[in-house]
Design a protein around this motif. Structure first.
Motif: not given
Length: 115
Positions: A54-74
């Motif tokens: 559904g596009g929701s994301t979450n991160y561990v605090d140590s990577v917030k602002g540096r890492f970005t997760i994304s998904g391609d449902n196709v």
């Protein structure tokens, strides 16, 4: 059955960037979550980031602002863009596909941050 394959690891200098990919194939459901974990020698495996179908994301605090997760449902693929890498980010990164209580893991990809 679901197959999970990671790619994109390597060696980079501190401050550099890498992009990891995680491709899932097989019996893919419409509702799922794909997560990146990492494990370094002598430490427990750590959840780094999660993206849902559904596009929701979450991160561990140590990577917030540096890492970005994304998904391609196709493509049933999740990406982890890692910027401003630090030596402490060095680890084997694993991808996990989860859906309706079932989980499948990839084989892992090594990320080394060193000068």
């Amino acid at each position: 059955q679901v197959q999970v394959v990671e790619s994109g690891g390597g060696m980079v200098q501190p401050g550099g960037s890498l992009r990891l990919s995680c491709a899932a194939s097989g019996s893919i459901n419409n509702l799922y979550a794909m997560s990146w974990y990492r494990q370094s020698p002598g430490k427990q495996r750590e959840l780094v980031a999660t993206v849902t179908s559904g596009g929701s994301t979450n991160y561990v605090d140590s990577v917030k602002g540096r890492f970005t997760i994304s998904g391609d449902n196709v493509k049933n693929t999740a990406y982890l863009q890692m910027n401003s890498l630090k030596p402490e980010d060095t680890a084997v990164y694993y991808c996990k596909y989860g859906s309706y209580g079932l989980t499948y893991w990839g084989q892992g990809t090594q990320v080394t941050v060193s000068s």
